[in-house]
Design an enzyme around this catalytic site. Structure first.
Site, PDB file in Angstrom:
ATOM      1  N   LYS A  65     -14.182  28.196 -37.107  1.00 37.54           N
ATOM      2  CA  LYS A  65     -12.722  28.719 -37.519  1.00 37.54           C
ATOM      3  C   LYS A  65     -13.312  28.833 -38.676  1.00 37.54           C
ATOM      4  O   LYS A  65     -12.962  29.794 -40.105  1.00 37.54           O
ATOM      5  CB  LYS A  65     -11.850  28.887 -36.688  1.00 37.54           C
ATOM      6  CG  LYS A  65     -12.196  29.275 -35.478  1.00 37.54           C
ATOM      7  CD  LYS A  65     -10.060  28.879 -35.007  1.00 37.54           C
ATOM      8  CE  LYS A  65      -9.969  29.693 -33.784  1.00 37.54           C
ATOM      9  NZ  LYS A  65      -9.031  29.795 -32.830  1.00 37.54           N
ATOM     10  N   ASP A 101      -4.698  35.289 -34.619  1.00 32.33           N
ATOM     11  CA  ASP A 101      -3.155  34.157 -33.793  1.00 32.33           C
ATOM     12  C   ASP A 101      -1.988  34.232 -34.104  1.00 32.33           C
ATOM     13  O   ASP A 101      -1.733  34.725 -33.189  1.00 32.33           O
ATOM     14  CB  ASP A 101      -3.767  32.649 -34.009  1.00 32.33           C
ATOM     15  CG  ASP A 101      -5.200  32.355 -33.250  1.00 32.33           C
ATOM     16  OD1 ASP A 101      -6.022  33.253 -32.325  1.00 32.33           O
ATOM     17  OD2 ASP A 101      -6.082  31.704 -33.745  1.00 32.33           O
TER      18      ASP A 101
HETATM   19  P1  NAP Z   1      -6.319  20.620 -34.337  1.00 32.15           P
HETATM   20  O1  NAP Z   1      -6.194  21.226 -35.127  1.00 32.15           O
HETATM   21  O2  NAP Z   1      -6.679  19.566 -33.792  1.00 32.15           O
HETATM   22  O3  NAP Z   1      -4.475  20.396 -34.103  1.00 32.15           O
HETATM   23  C1  NAP Z   1      -4.340  19.339 -33.019  1.00 32.15           C
HETATM   24  C2  NAP Z   1      -2.799  19.002 -33.415  1.00 32.15           C
HETATM   25  O4  NAP Z   1      -2.657  17.962 -32.288  1.00 32.15           O
HETATM   26  C3  NAP Z   1      -2.557  18.214 -34.495  1.00 32.15           C
HETATM   27  O5  NAP Z   1      -1.258  18.140 -34.938  1.00 32.15           O
HETATM   28  C4  NAP Z   1      -2.163  16.930 -34.276  1.00 32.15           C
HETATM   29  O6  NAP Z   1      -1.663  15.824 -34.498  1.00 32.15           O
HETATM   30  C5  NAP Z   1      -1.575  16.894 -32.764  1.00 32.15           C
HETATM   31  N1  NAP Z   1      -2.201  15.892 -31.820  1.00 32.15           N
HETATM   32  C6  NAP Z   1      -3.656  16.072 -31.232  1.00 32.15           C
HETATM   33  N2  NAP Z   1      -4.239  14.936 -30.148  1.00 32.15           N
HETATM   34  C7  NAP Z   1      -2.240  14.146 -30.506  1.00 32.15           C
HETATM   35  C8  NAP Z   1      -1.806  12.983 -30.041  1.00 32.15           C
HETATM   36  N3  NAP Z   1      -2.073  12.210 -28.343  1.00 32.15           N
HETATM   37  N4  NAP Z   1      -0.041  13.353 -29.377  1.00 32.15           N
HETATM   38  C9  NAP Z   1       0.198  13.815 -31.012  1.00 32.15           C
HETATM   39  N5  NAP Z   1      -0.668  14.673 -31.352  1.00 32.15           N
HETATM   40  C10 NAP Z   1      -1.555  15.305 -31.329  1.00 32.15           C
HETATM   41  O7  NAP Z   1      -6.147  21.926 -32.618  1.00 32.15           O
HETATM   42  P2  NAP Z   1      -5.170  23.551 -32.400  1.00 32.15           P
HETATM   43  O8  NAP Z   1      -6.349  24.649 -32.927  1.00 32.15           O
HETATM   44  O9  NAP Z   1      -3.603  23.755 -34.053  1.00 32.15           O
HETATM   45  O10 NAP Z   1      -4.741  23.771 -31.047  1.00 32.15           O
HETATM   46  C11 NAP Z   1      -3.653  22.916 -30.671  1.00 32.15           C
HETATM   47  C12 NAP Z   1      -3.299  23.206 -29.220  1.00 32.15           C
HETATM   48  O11 NAP Z   1      -3.837  24.291 -28.977  1.00 32.15           O
HETATM   49  C13 NAP Z   1      -4.768  23.254 -28.271  1.00 32.15           C
HETATM   50  O12 NAP Z   1      -4.075  22.599 -27.548  1.00 32.15           O
HETATM   51  C14 NAP Z   1      -5.268  24.281 -28.442  1.00 32.15           C
HETATM   52  O13 NAP Z   1      -6.086  25.124 -27.169  1.00 32.15           O
HETATM   53  C15 NAP Z   1      -4.216  25.270 -28.261  1.00 32.15           C
HETATM   54  N6  NAP Z   1      -3.734  26.388 -29.146  1.00 32.15           N
HETATM   55  C16 NAP Z   1      -3.725  27.916 -28.436  1.00 32.15           C
HETATM   56  C17 NAP Z   1      -4.170  29.224 -28.226  1.00 32.15           C
HETATM   57  C18 NAP Z   1      -4.071  30.190 -28.083  1.00 32.15           C
HETATM   58  O14 NAP Z   1      -3.911  31.515 -28.317  1.00 32.15           O
HETATM   59  N7  NAP Z   1      -2.830  29.993 -27.000  1.00 32.15           N
HETATM   60  C19 NAP Z   1      -4.326  28.832 -30.068  1.00 32.15           C
HETATM   61  C20 NAP Z   1      -4.208  27.876 -30.909  1.00 32.15           C
HETATM   62  C21 NAP Z   1      -5.130  26.790 -30.535  1.00 32.15           C
HETATM   63  P3  NAP Z   1      -2.639  14.848 -36.127  1.00 32.15           P
HETATM   64  O15 NAP Z   1      -2.676  15.773 -37.224  1.00 32.15           O
HETATM   65  O16 NAP Z   1      -1.381  14.106 -36.442  1.00 32.15           O
HETATM   66  O17 NAP Z   1      -4.020  14.560 -35.076  1.00 32.15           O
END
Ligand code: NAP
Length: 278
Positions: A65, A101
């Site tokens: 991305k 998004d």
């Molecule tokens: P990302 O950029 O990797 O960010 C992950 C986030 O989650 C960070 O803030 C991270 O915290 C936190 N995190 C990860 N593991 C954790 C844990 N064990 N305990 C507490 N916090 C934790 O991921 P993303 O792209 O934002 O995606 C996050 C989620 O949203 C995923 O499940 C993804 O599938 C979903 N999503 C869905 C859509 C949709 O259209 N439905 C769109 C986008 C994302 P740190 O910064 O402290 O590491």
């Protein structure tokens, strides 16, 4: 002539996009195919060169991305502000990058009948999903509290927006949550690799009038179960996934997709997967 579309990422086999867009093209009577392409980071440039000549557009998912920016000719709207692209339109060999998004999140709130203007939102997470959600909420005029495991990342996200976003330290999360009208989980907690975890700390009390929105999709997460038990309305991430896909479809075709058919096709595939896993 049949138009070609794709989603690129790695991994990609789990993606619902081929099913959802194939159903949407069929319903709209558009002669198009939509494929899933596994593209490892080293091959991104070469693969985009291939798409440029034979495809009308593509979606982009993890891990491309941000990296895709250098391959694009134009970057529009939220994609520029977020530093991430999830949709590319190809016209006459010109690649335009978009990020649907935030629009997908906003449309999901509308579907749930939630008016975010002037509301008080609490967001867990500071990654790409949280950035899109905060982008949408800022534009909707919500006041935003943000908490993240690594608080520095929350501060950095908050600073990147011109509006005031309050970063909430662990000790203040319970109080902030109690006053929130919208609580959004933008962490992967509750996904299949961490199915029993919730971002809500022990003892969290949500307002029964609140909407709990989990970006995780395809499963009833502990976050949504806890919110449900407290009387909140809940929404899982499938709606946002479908709505961001609908926005991509509009950008590619200029036509209005049948969002219900897109949603039903995803639900059907998720059910099939759940059956074959059990
Ligand atoms: P990302 O950029 O990797 O960010 C992950 C986030 O989650 C960070 O803030 C991270 O915290 C936190 N995190 C990860 N593991 C954790 C844990 N064990 N305990 C507490 N916090 C934790 O991921 P993303 O792209 O934002 O995606 C996050 C989620 O949203 C995923 O499940 C993804 O599938 C979903 N999503 C869905 C859509 C949709 O259209 N439905 C769109 C986008 C994302 P740190 O910064 O402290 O590491």
């Amino acid at each position: 002539m049949t138009e070609r579309f794709a989603v690129i990422g790695d991994p990609i086999a789990h993606s619902l996009s081929p099913t959802m867009h194939t159903a949407a093209f069929k319903a709209a009577g558009i002669d198009a195919v939509y494929e899933a392409h596994r593209v490892v980071p080293d091959m991104l440039g070469r693969h985009v060169h291939h798409l440029r000549s034979g495809y009308s557009g593509f979606n982009v998912t993890i891990p491309h991305k941000e990296a895709l920016f250098t391959e694009l000719d134009e970057i529009h709207g939220a994609a520029r502000e977020l530093g991430a692209v999830n949709t590319v339109v190809i016209r006459n060999g010109v690649l335009s990058g978009w990020n649907t998004d935030p629009a997908g999140f906003t449309a999901s709130l509308s579907t749930a009948g939630f008016d975010a203007r002037g509301s008080h939102a609490f967001v867990f997470g500071a990654g790409g999903g949280a950035r899109a959600v905060v982008h949408a909420l800022v534009r909707l005029g919500a006041s935003i509290d943000l908490a993240n495991r690594h608080i520095d990342r929350a501060h950095s996200l908050a600073r990147s927006f011109r509006s005031h976003i309050r970063v909430v330290a662990d000790g203040d999360v319970l109080d902030a949550l109690a006053g929130a009208e919208l609580v959004v989980n933008c962490t992967p907690l509750g996904m299949s690799h961490v199915p029993n975890l919730s971002p809500l700390p022990l003892g969290a009390t949500l307002s029964p009038d609140a909407l709990a929105f989990d970006l995780v999709y395809g499963r009833r997460t502990p976050f949504l179960r806890e919110a449900d038990q407290q009387g909140c309305r809940t929404l899982d991430g499938l709606e946002m996934l479908v709505q961001q896909g609908a926005e991509s479809f509009r950008l590619w075709t200029g036509a209005e997709p049948d969002v219900d058919i897109m949603r039903q096709s995803c639900l059907h595939l998720l059910e099939e997967r759940a059956c074959s896993a059990s």
